[in-house]
Scaffold this active site. Structure first.
Site, PDB file in Angstrom:
ATOM      1  N   LYS A   3     -12.114  -1.710   1.254  1.00  0.00           N
ATOM      2  CA  LYS A   3     -10.642  -1.820   1.252  1.00  0.00           C
ATOM      3  C   LYS A   3     -10.063  -1.130   0.019  1.00  0.00           C
ATOM      4  O   LYS A   3      -9.124  -0.346   0.117  1.00  0.00           O
ATOM      5  CB  LYS A   3     -10.251  -3.302   1.228  1.00  0.00           C
ATOM      6  CG  LYS A   3      -8.790  -3.537   0.886  1.00  0.00           C
ATOM      7  CD  LYS A   3      -8.431  -5.015   0.884  1.00  0.00           C
ATOM      8  CE  LYS A   3      -8.657  -5.738  -0.410  1.00  0.00           C
ATOM      9  NZ  LYS A   3      -7.647  -5.481  -1.455  1.00  0.00           N
ATOM     10  N   ASN A   4     -10.644  -1.452  -1.150  1.00  0.00           N
ATOM     11  CA  ASN A   4     -10.029  -0.995  -2.392  1.00  0.00           C
ATOM     12  C   ASN A   4     -10.269   0.480  -2.681  1.00  0.00           C
ATOM     13  O   ASN A   4      -9.737   1.015  -3.649  1.00  0.00           O
ATOM     14  CB  ASN A   4     -10.468  -1.875  -3.564  1.00  0.00           C
ATOM     15  CG  ASN A   4      -9.809  -3.247  -3.462  1.00  0.00           C
ATOM     16  OD1 ASN A   4      -8.888  -3.433  -2.677  1.00  0.00           O
ATOM     17  ND2 ASN A   4     -10.292  -4.199  -4.251  1.00  0.00           N
ATOM     18  N   ARG A  30       0.399  -5.395  -2.938  1.00  0.00           N
ATOM     19  CA  ARG A  30       0.625  -4.898  -4.283  1.00  0.00           C
ATOM     20  C   ARG A  30       0.033  -3.506  -4.501  1.00  0.00           C
ATOM     21  O   ARG A  30       0.534  -2.711  -5.300  1.00  0.00           O
ATOM     22  CB  ARG A  30      -0.040  -5.893  -5.229  1.00  0.00           C
ATOM     23  CG  ARG A  30       0.666  -6.060  -6.494  1.00  0.00           C
ATOM     24  CD  ARG A  30      -0.020  -7.093  -7.339  1.00  0.00           C
ATOM     25  NE  ARG A  30       0.499  -6.954  -8.670  1.00  0.00           N
ATOM     26  CZ  ARG A  30       0.140  -6.012  -9.495  1.00  0.00           C
ATOM     27  NH1 ARG A  30      -0.775  -5.139  -9.152  1.00  0.00           N
ATOM     28  NH2 ARG A  30       0.691  -5.928 -10.692  1.00  0.00           N
ATOM     29  N   ASP A  58       1.954 -12.713  -7.964  1.00  0.00           N
ATOM     30  CA  ASP A  58       1.211 -13.025  -6.752  1.00  0.00           C
ATOM     31  C   ASP A  58       0.309 -14.217  -7.035  1.00  0.00           C
ATOM     32  O   ASP A  58       0.493 -14.915  -8.022  1.00  0.00           O
ATOM     33  CB  ASP A  58       0.419 -11.810  -6.249  1.00  0.00           C
ATOM     34  CG  ASP A  58      -0.600 -11.332  -7.260  1.00  0.00           C
ATOM     35  OD1 ASP A  58      -0.882 -12.076  -8.220  1.00  0.00           O
ATOM     36  OD2 ASP A  58      -1.111 -10.224  -7.101  1.00  0.00           O
ATOM     37  N   ASP A  70     -13.721 -10.154  -8.192  1.00  0.00           N
ATOM     38  CA  ASP A  70     -13.632 -10.444  -6.754  1.00  0.00           C
ATOM     39  C   ASP A  70     -14.834 -11.227  -6.236  1.00  0.00           C
ATOM     40  O   ASP A  70     -14.777 -11.828  -5.175  1.00  0.00           O
ATOM     41  CB  ASP A  70     -13.513  -9.136  -5.970  1.00  0.00           C
ATOM     42  CG  ASP A  70     -12.264  -8.385  -6.364  1.00  0.00           C
ATOM     43  OD1 ASP A  70     -11.181  -8.826  -6.005  1.00  0.00           O
ATOM     44  OD2 ASP A  70     -12.388  -7.374  -7.075  1.00  0.00           O
TER      45      ASP A  70
HETATM   46  N1  EPU Z   1      -3.158  -5.123 -16.164  1.00  0.00           N
HETATM   47  C1  EPU Z   1      -2.114  -5.076 -17.056  1.00  0.00           C
HETATM   48  N2  EPU Z   1      -1.241  -4.034 -16.987  1.00  0.00           N
HETATM   49  C2  EPU Z   1      -1.377  -3.036 -16.079  1.00  0.00           C
HETATM   50  C3  EPU Z   1      -2.451  -3.084 -15.154  1.00  0.00           C
HETATM   51  C4  EPU Z   1      -3.331  -4.152 -15.221  1.00  0.00           C
HETATM   52  O1  EPU Z   1      -1.960  -5.954 -17.891  1.00  0.00           O
HETATM   53  O2  EPU Z   1      -0.556  -2.119 -16.065  1.00  0.00           O
HETATM   54  C5  EPU Z   1      -4.113  -6.254 -16.229  1.00  0.00           C
HETATM   55  C6  EPU Z   1      -4.056  -7.111 -14.974  1.00  0.00           C
HETATM   56  O3  EPU Z   1      -3.016  -8.052 -15.044  1.00  0.00           O
HETATM   57  C7  EPU Z   1      -5.419  -7.736 -14.972  1.00  0.00           C
HETATM   58  C8  EPU Z   1      -6.319  -6.625 -15.541  1.00  0.00           C
HETATM   59  O4  EPU Z   1      -5.431  -5.751 -16.226  1.00  0.00           O
HETATM   60  O5  EPU Z   1      -5.468  -8.834 -15.823  1.00  0.00           O
HETATM   61  C9  EPU Z   1      -7.103  -5.849 -14.505  1.00  0.00           C
HETATM   62  O6  EPU Z   1      -6.273  -5.312 -13.530  1.00  0.00           O
HETATM   63  P1  EPU Z   1      -6.626  -3.949 -12.754  1.00  0.00           P
HETATM   64  O7  EPU Z   1      -5.490  -3.018 -12.957  1.00  0.00           O
HETATM   65  O8  EPU Z   1      -7.975  -3.481 -13.134  1.00  0.00           O
HETATM   66  O9  EPU Z   1      -6.657  -4.446 -11.248  1.00  0.00           O
HETATM   67  P2  EPU Z   1      -5.855  -3.890 -10.010  1.00  0.00           P
HETATM   68  O10 EPU Z   1      -5.958  -2.420  -9.953  1.00  0.00           O
HETATM   69  O11 EPU Z   1      -4.506  -4.512  -9.977  1.00  0.00           O
HETATM   70  C10 EPU Z   1      -7.934  -3.936  -8.420  1.00  0.00           C
HETATM   71  C11 EPU Z   1      -8.268  -4.524  -7.086  1.00  0.00           C
HETATM   72  C12 EPU Z   1      -8.457  -6.024  -7.191  1.00  0.00           C
HETATM   73  C13 EPU Z   1      -9.547  -6.305  -8.204  1.00  0.00           C
HETATM   74  C14 EPU Z   1      -9.202  -5.633  -9.545  1.00  0.00           C
HETATM   75  C15 EPU Z   1     -10.275  -5.786 -10.603  1.00  0.00           C
HETATM   76  C16 EPU Z   1      -7.168  -3.095  -5.521  1.00  0.00           C
HETATM   77  C17 EPU Z   1      -6.114  -2.951  -4.500  1.00  0.00           C
HETATM   78  N3  EPU Z   1      -7.206  -4.249  -6.144  1.00  0.00           N
HETATM   79  O12 EPU Z   1      -6.695  -4.519  -8.823  1.00  0.00           O
HETATM   80  O13 EPU Z   1      -8.886  -6.467  -5.902  1.00  0.00           O
HETATM   81  O14 EPU Z   1      -9.689  -7.684  -8.366  1.00  0.00           O
HETATM   82  O15 EPU Z   1      -8.983  -4.231  -9.351  1.00  0.00           O
HETATM   83  O16 EPU Z   1     -11.451  -5.216 -10.168  1.00  0.00           O
HETATM   84  O17 EPU Z   1      -7.962  -2.206  -5.733  1.00  0.00           O
HETATM   85  C18 EPU Z   1      -8.755  -7.719  -3.917  1.00  0.00           C
HETATM   86  O18 EPU Z   1      -9.346  -6.807  -3.346  1.00  0.00           O
HETATM   87  O19 EPU Z   1      -8.531  -8.816  -3.339  1.00  0.00           O
HETATM   88  C19 EPU Z   1      -8.309  -7.536  -5.279  1.00  0.00           C
HETATM   89  C20 EPU Z   1      -7.441  -8.349  -5.860  1.00  0.00           C
END
Ligand code: EPU
Length: 428
Positions: free
Chosen positions: A27-28, A100, A124, A312
């Protein structure tokens, strides 16, 4: 019945599991590859795309912007995206709120059209998730942002490559930056980049489009901007989180299974932890063999960015620890608020205490089936898996969350011999 808004999954105590299950594409990764198609006009072909609700949402978003995304062969997971010369570079609130991950269109839209409007994502189920790092990174390439009426508006005459040091290896920020950099003028170096296999998949996709990217999968990614990209034909990397879900299922219910398509090299740290718990996982070439000889043993685990144990996986690990022998401490280092499913496991008889970002899990002999609610995709899957080791019946409501990320969790677990089925909420 399928997974509508009132979907309920009924789980009975199960095991031992046996047989083979195949994982879908990640998915991701698929969602980001779909967003990346915006970078080049023409017809893109994506293979091994999971048939999940989030893919439908991304297809809808691309559609709103003027592209056409649809299944060419749904059963085979082949999706095409036709990207026009002109698009409406906007991600509306309704879709960003539903998913998101919609914010990953920001980088490609800015790179291709010099403008983008994306609704500010709200909170969320993990709590507040800011996108400050995405914006700051794109600003370093020369983009400017204003926010009004809940919409972020980005502009960039021409993005200019530079060195960007990310304060944290954010998956989404790395992806937005990478997708912007491929059409920027000059060289971009992303330091402290996220190293997830899905980032490497995105880089391979972009390379297939004619982008010049090196180092993806390591902490330093270098991009030489090009003038124009072309459409691509690409197969999505297998879903390591879905694979982990079946490993957890066999750990919970006992037995021996094969997980076809799963890549051991993308799951090393998890496989090591599961091994410490007594779950044997062997690399079987194009898949994994997993054997659970008996009750597992508790371990301590901390979530970290890749190659650490992914956040995850955590709900699955908490479920496993809840029936393991001993006490295990799980430390969440990625998402501060990601413990919402724990009260649900406690309803099932688990002995778990949350202290700050630690969960102290004392294993019990067996859980007891209860009605529970899925707060998000991964926690929903973990509650289903927990039900496999629970006496009586577990009813997981809000199961539409599960369908956002799993093509057929219920069917696949049932094929391994688990007592799992959809039931309508009326019956529940
Ligand atoms: N963060 C910030 N500022 C930002 C971006 C992130 O503070 O601008 C923080 C977040 O709040 C969090 C941490 O950094 O505490 C990590 O966030 P990251 O940006 O790495 O995660 P994401 O890109 O929002 C993706 C996956 C998530 C998965 C995370 C970590 C997708 C769509 N989502 O989220 O997957 O948990 O990476 O590996 O790729 C899921 O599939 O159910 C899911 C939530």
């Amino acid at each position: 019945m399928g997974a509508g808004d009132d979907a309920v999954i009924r789980v009975g105590r199960s095991g031992p599991l046996e047989g083979t299950v195949a994982v879908a594409g990640a998915k991701n990764s698929a969602l980001k590859l779909m967003a990346a198609t915006v970078l080049a006009p023409g017809r893109h072909v994506l293979r091994n795309v999971p048939r999940i609700a989030d893919v439908d949402t991304m297809a809808e978003l691309l559609g709103r912007m003027g592209a056409t995304a649809g299944w060419e062969d749904e059963a085979a997971g082949v999706l095409t995206v036709d990207v026009p010369e002109a698009m409406d570079p906007e991600a509306p609130y309704e879709l960003v709120e539903r998913m998101r991950a919609s914010i990953v269109v920001l980088g490609p839209l800015l790179a291709r059209f010099g403008e983008a409007r994306v609704s500010v994502p709200g909170g969320d189920d993990f709590g507040h998730r800011p996108i400050d790092m995405h914006l700051r990174a794109l600003e370093e390439l020369g983009a400017t942002f204003t926010t009004s009426h809940g919409v972020i508006e980005g502009r960039a005459e021409r993005l200019l490559g530079t060195r960007v040091l990310l304060e944290y290896p954010s998956v989404g920020a790395t992806e937005n930056l990478l997708m912007a950099a491929v059409l920027a003028k000059g060289t971009t170096v992303i330091d402290n980049a996220a190293r997830e296999p899905e980032i490497a998949d995105l880089a391979a996709f972009l390379a297939g489009m004619g982008a010049e990217v090196s180092g993806a999968g390591s902490a330093t990614i270098t991009v030489e901007g090009v003038e124009r990209l072309r459409p691509v034909d690409h197969a999505v990397v297998p879903d390591r989180i879905e694979a982990a879900t079946y490993l957890a299922a066999v750990g919970m219910a006992g037995g021996a299974i094969r997980v076809d398509g799963a890549r051991a090299d993308h799951m090393e740290m998890l496989i090591e932890k599961l091994g410490d718990m007594g779950l044997r996982v062997d690399d079987g070439g194009d898949g994994l063999w997993a054997t659970a000889p008996g009750r597992l043993t508790a371990v301590d685990v901390s979530t970290l960015p890749y190659p650490g144990v992914a956040t995850d996986y955590k709900p699955l690990l908490v479920a496993l620890l809840s029936v393991a022998d001993g006490v295990g401490i799980l430390t969440e280092n990625v998402f501060a608020g990601r413990f919402r499913y724990i009260p649900e496991l406690v309803r099932m008889g688990a002995d778990i205490r949350v202290e700050g970002h630690h969960a102290v899990v004392r294993g019990v002999e067996a859980l007891s089936g209860a009605p529970v609610r899925a707060p998000d995709i991964r926690a929903g899957a973990a509650l289903v898996v927990a039900g496999l080791a629970a006496d009586g019946e577990t009813l997981v409501s809000d199961a539409h969350h599960v369908a956002r990320g799993y093509q057929d969790l219920v069917g696949n677990l049932a094929a391994l011999g688990a007592d799992v089925a959809y039931s309508s909420s009326d019956e529940a």
